[in-house]
Design a protein around this motif. Structure first.
Motif, short mmCIF file in Angstrom:
data_model
loop_
_atom_site.label_atom_id
_atom_site.label_comp_id
_atom_site.label_asym_id
_atom_site.label_seq_id
_atom_site.Cartn_x
_atom_site.Cartn_y
_atom_site.Cartn_z
N THR A 1 13.32 52.27 60.71
CA THR A 1 14.72 52.62 60.56
C THR A 1 15.47 51.38 60.11
OG1 THR A 1 14.57 54.31 62.28
CG2 THR A 1 16.76 53.51 61.74
N LEU A 2 16.26 51.54 59.07
CA LEU A 2 17.06 50.45 58.52
C LEU A 2 18.54 50.78 58.68
CD1 LEU A 2 15.24 49.82 55.12
CD2 LEU A 2 14.78 48.76 57.32
N ALA A 3 19.34 49.75 58.73
CA ALA A 3 20.79 49.92 58.74
C ALA A 3 21.36 49.17 57.54
CB ALA A 3 21.39 49.40 60.03
N GLU A 4 22.22 49.82 56.80
CA GLU A 4 22.94 49.18 55.70
C GLU A 4 24.19 48.55 56.32
OE1 GLU A 4 25.36 50.38 51.69
OE2 GLU A 4 23.74 51.69 52.35
N HIS B 1 20.43 45.29 53.98
CA HIS B 1 19.66 46.13 54.88
C HIS B 1 18.96 45.29 55.94
CE1 HIS B 1 20.15 48.72 51.35
NE2 HIS B 1 20.18 49.69 52.25
N HIS C 1 25.50 52.71 56.84
CA HIS C 1 24.57 53.84 56.83
C HIS C 1 23.38 53.49 57.72
CE1 HIS C 1 26.53 55.92 53.52
NE2 HIS C 1 26.52 54.79 52.82
N ILE C 2 22.77 54.53 58.27
CA ILE C 2 21.51 54.37 58.99
C ILE C 2 20.47 55.16 58.22
CG2 ILE C 2 20.28 54.76 61.15
CD1 ILE C 2 23.02 54.50 62.55
N LEU C 3 19.40 54.48 57.84
CA LEU C 3 18.36 55.08 57.01
C LEU C 3 17.08 55.20 57.84
CD1 LEU C 3 19.10 52.68 54.06
CD2 LEU C 3 19.92 55.02 54.27
N HIS C 4 16.72 56.42 58.19
CA HIS C 4 15.54 56.67 59.02
C HIS C 4 14.30 56.80 58.16
CE1 HIS C 4 17.89 57.23 62.66
NE2 HIS C 4 18.75 57.93 61.93
N ASP C 5 13.15 56.50 58.75
CA ASP C 5 11.84 56.68 58.13
C ASP C 5 11.73 56.05 56.75
OD1 ASP C 5 10.99 58.12 60.37
OD2 ASP C 5 11.79 59.99 59.55
N GLN C 6 12.08 54.77 56.66
CA GLN C 6 12.01 54.05 55.40
C GLN C 6 10.72 53.25 55.31
OE1 GLN C 6 14.51 54.30 52.94
NE2 GLN C 6 14.98 55.98 54.33
#
Length: 136
Positions: A3-6, A18, A51-56
């Motif tokens: 999981t990443l956060a922008e 990120h 933004h929160i980017l799941h399963d990257q």
């Protein structure tokens, strides 16, 4: 997968950055919260989660992604509509989102105003020899 956060940083750069969200932070992180992150070799900034980017997939990145050091807020300080407004302001006035956030946030919430000082309980203050500047 990770999981990443922008993160929007208070810098005059066009793109956001990120950062990895640690497993223990997954339940706590939300868009609009302030977070503490390392930037470059020696700098630490307070940024805002965009933004929160799941399963990257992060295995093929050209550089190692740094984790978020700390989540500073229990709840978001900015709502989605405010984030969208700040992005529009950046677009309209030809500046960066970081510059808008730096100008728009109240003094107590500004990214560079998040200095934290903690007392070390187990330190022998009486036995320390400090210069005047170190003492202050």
């Amino acid at each position: 997968m990770a999981t990443l956060a922008e993160i929007i940083l208070p810098l005059p750069v066009k793109s956001n950055f990120h950062y990895l969200v640690k497993p223990e932070q997954l339940e706590k992180i939300a868009v609009g919260q302030r977070v503490l992150v390392h930037f470059g070799k020696n700098k630490i900034y307070t940024g805002v989660v965009r933004h929160i980017l799941h399963d990257q997939q992060v295995g093929n990145t050209p550089h190692k992604l740094k984790p978020i050091d700390e989540i500073l807020d229990e709840a978001p300080i900015l709502h989605e509509i405010q984030l969208q407004l700040f992005e529009w302001i950046a677009y309209y006035y030809i500046c960066t989102p970081g510059e808008v956030f730096k100008a728009a946030l109240p003094a107590g919430l500004k990214p560079e105003s998040s200095l934290r000082v903690e007392m070390m309980d187990d330190l022998d203050w009486e036995g320390l020899e400090l210069s005047d500047k170190e003492f202050e």
